[in-house]
Enzyme design. Structure first.
Site, PDB file in Angstrom:
ATOM      1  N   SER A   1      27.225  56.644  60.715  1.00  0.00           N
ATOM      2  CA  SER A   1      25.882  56.228  61.129  1.00  0.00           C
ATOM      3  C   SER A   1      24.747  57.190  60.827  1.00  0.00           C
ATOM      4  O   SER A   1      23.587  56.808  60.981  1.00  0.00           O
ATOM      5  CB  SER A   1      25.870  55.927  62.621  1.00  0.00           C
TER       6      SER A   1
ATOM      7  N   SER B   1      24.203  53.210  61.952  1.00  0.00           N
ATOM      8  CA  SER B   1      23.354  52.720  63.010  1.00  0.00           C
ATOM      9  C   SER B   1      22.076  53.530  63.219  1.00  0.00           C
ATOM     10  O   SER B   1      21.161  53.044  63.897  1.00  0.00           O
ATOM     11  CB  SER B   1      24.135  52.688  64.321  1.00  0.00           C
TER      12      SER B   1
ATOM     13  N   LYS C   1      17.092  59.616  67.732  1.00  0.00           N
ATOM     14  CA  LYS C   1      17.774  58.334  67.891  1.00  0.00           C
ATOM     15  C   LYS C   1      17.819  57.995  69.376  1.00  0.00           C
ATOM     16  O   LYS C   1      18.057  58.877  70.214  1.00  0.00           O
ATOM     17  CB  LYS C   1      19.187  58.442  67.319  1.00  0.00           C
TER      18      LYS C   1
HETATM   19  N1  GLN Z   1      29.252  51.240  61.261  1.00  0.00           N
HETATM   20  C1  GLN Z   1      30.258  51.856  62.082  1.00  0.00           C
HETATM   21  C2  GLN Z   1      30.467  51.049  63.335  1.00  0.00           C
HETATM   22  O1  GLN Z   1      29.865  50.043  63.434  1.00  0.00           O
HETATM   23  C3  GLN Z   1      29.866  53.256  62.404  1.00  0.00           C
HETATM   24  C4  GLN Z   1      28.830  53.333  63.441  1.00  0.00           C
HETATM   25  C5  GLN Z   1      28.501  54.740  63.819  1.00  0.00           C
HETATM   26  O2  GLN Z   1      28.793  55.687  63.097  1.00  0.00           O
HETATM   27  N2  GLN Z   1      27.934  54.878  64.997  1.00  0.00           N
HETATM   28  O3  GLN Z   1      31.214  51.378  64.190  1.00  0.00           O
END
Ligand code: GLN
Length: 486
Positions: free
Chosen positions: A179, A155, A80
């Site tokens: 994410s 994400s 990532k």
């Molecule tokens: N979807 C969640 C957010 O937008 C989690 C994102 C993540 O785990 N980085 O914060």
């Protein structure tokens, strides 16, 4: 369906050792797969084909000479793009970091190099990991290999799509509120968020430091354990890394989970869960029962309060962490009339709308007049969520929920409505608030799209999660299904 270049990382290593194939062949197969499908999937922000070829050739020679090789020698892995890679672009999906090349490797990156992995490239993500669909990337969305009109989840959508599309057998993601697990669920692959502190965060660009964890994505649980073993364990460079011995996760898979108790969160089957998702989870529970596990009901009364608490705490921490992007130290600098104007112009041009929204929400929640009403109350909710889980773990060894209420939604469907987007995380966020490990694995389909099963464990008990997940995969074949793009 076209042929996949490789099934699993461990299968690849076994084939290298038996001299049935070479790392160079695997890298060429991976690059050919990328060439075929990447123009539509768009999982990568950066590919390093030349370096991958050079490293593969070096491993070819070592295998040919019959040398001892480390556990992931010659296995292509994707990262990532919020993990720092020395000398290679690290953008976090943001314009503000465009052109920045970190002077150091994240600890997980260094450990993967030591384990012999070939780091094929950096994957797409929501800007600074803020999002649930990968649509918040400044460089355009990634598409779900199961249905190119759908999001891959976020994400870590690029990493999940890269594994699902057969570009790489393994990838790393990060999980602050879901994410890793959400994109794993949406793309039909396995993803693990380890216990907070299990994996060093050194070199992971910070989003919400009390929640962020790095973890593996793979095609099956055994490969997921293999990758966890390569990255986990204490690190003096990260003061929040826990001084507990590494999990030895792969070795734990052998023990059958018979007799363990599975706690089903009854609160998680209410309104909002798609019938096809609920049906797939119930079927998975019957399979676990058939394996000799006892099914119990457990309650998480604070489940619904977790989501709003998270969306105060995570932005609050993000607003502090993102203060460093001022046009002086990293990437983009948009020159203004004076110093303050340069900060302002850089941040205006460098950050996208979701990041700006979070910075404003977080700054507000932390401001003197509102701190008690918002930030402090959210911290109290966080404590209650952790207590709910403690009570559940008095009755169960593993807690089960869906990964998400629905399968992958359409690209564009929720992009204009942040609240709808946030709802995708309702079952993953409580796990981050409590700092627990959570495993997502495929357990069926709804309307042709993968459904994810989530197993949640006690702190530092990744081994039990992986044991249960592995036994489930021995009894089912959902993890062997391949998308049309693969
Ligand atoms: N979807 C969640 C957010 O937008 C989690 C994102 C993540 O785990 N980085 O914060």
């Amino acid at each position: 369906m076209p042929e996949t270049p490789f099934e699993t990382a461990r299968g690849l290593v076994a084939a290298y050792r038996a001299q049935r194939t070479r790392p160079s062949e695997a890298v060429e197969a991976a690059l050919a797969q990328v060439e075929r499908h990447e123009p539509r999937v768009r999982a990568f922000l950066h590919l390093d084909a030349e370096r991958a070829r050079t490293e593969a050739a070096a491993w070819d020679r070592r295998y040919a000479a019959g040398e001892d090789t480390p556990p992931l020698a010659g296995v292509p892995v994707a990262l990532k793009d919020n993990l720092c890679t020395r000398g290679a672009p690290t953008t976090c999906g943001s314009r503000i970091l465009e052109g920045w090349r970190p002077p150091y490797d994240a600890t997980v990156v260094a450990r993967l190099r030591t384990a012999g992995a070939i780091l094929l490239g950096k994957t797409n993500l929501d800007e600074f990991a803020m999002g649930s669909s990968t649509e918040n990337s400044a460089f355009g969305p990634t598409r779900n290999p199961w249905d190119l009109s759908r999001v891959p989840g976020g994400s870590s959508g690029g990493s999940a799509a890269a594994v699902a599309a057969g570009f790489v057998p393994l990838a790393l993601g990060s999980d602050t509120g879901g994410s890793i697990r959400l994109p794993a669920g949406f793309c039909g692959v396995v993803g693990l968020k380890p216990t907070y502190g299990r994996v060093s965060r050194y070199g992971l660009v910070a989003f919400a430091s009390s929640l962020d964890q790095i973890g593996p994505l793979a095609r099956d649980v055994e490969d997921c354990a293999l990758l966890l073993d390569a990255i986990a364990g204490p690190d003096p460079l990260d003061t929040t890394s826990a001084r507990v011995p590494p999990p030895q996760a792969r070795a734990a898979l052998g023990a059958a989970p018979r007799g363990l108790r599975v706690g089903v969160v009854t609160d998680a089957f209410g309104a909002g869960v798609a019938p096809g998702v609920a049906a797939a989870i119930r079927e998975a529970l019957r399979t676990l029962e058939g394996l000799g596990l006892a099914i119990e009901e457990v309650a998480l009364p604070t489940l619904e309060a977790a989501l709003p608490a998270y969306y105060l705490l995570a932005p609050a921490e993000a607003s502090a962490n993102l203060a460093r992007y001022d046009g002086m130290r990293y990437g983009l600098r948009a020159a203004g009339a004076d110093l303050v104007d340069t900060y302002r112009q850089t941040r205006r041009r460098g950050f996208g709308p979701e990041v700006k929204r979070r910075i404003m929400l977080g700054t507000y929640a932390l401001s003197a007049g509102y701190y008690d009403a918002y930030y402090l109350r959210a911290q109290k909710v966080r404590t209650l969520v952790a207590r709910d889980f403690e009570r559940a773990f008095a009755r169960a060894d593993v807690v089960v929920m869906p990964v998400a209420p629905t399968p992958a939604f359409a690209i564009g469907e929720r992009a204009a409505d942040p609240l709808q987007m946030y709802l995708a995380d309702v079952f993953t966020i409580p796990v981050n608030l409590a700092g627990l490990p959570g495993l997502a694995l495929p357990c069926g389909f709804d309307g042709g799209l993968p459904v994810g099963l989530q197993l949640i464990g006690r702190p530092f008990d990744e081994a039990t999660l992986l044991r249960v997940g592995h036994a489930y995969q021995q009894a089912t074949d959902w993890h062997r299904r391949r998308p049309p793009v693969a």
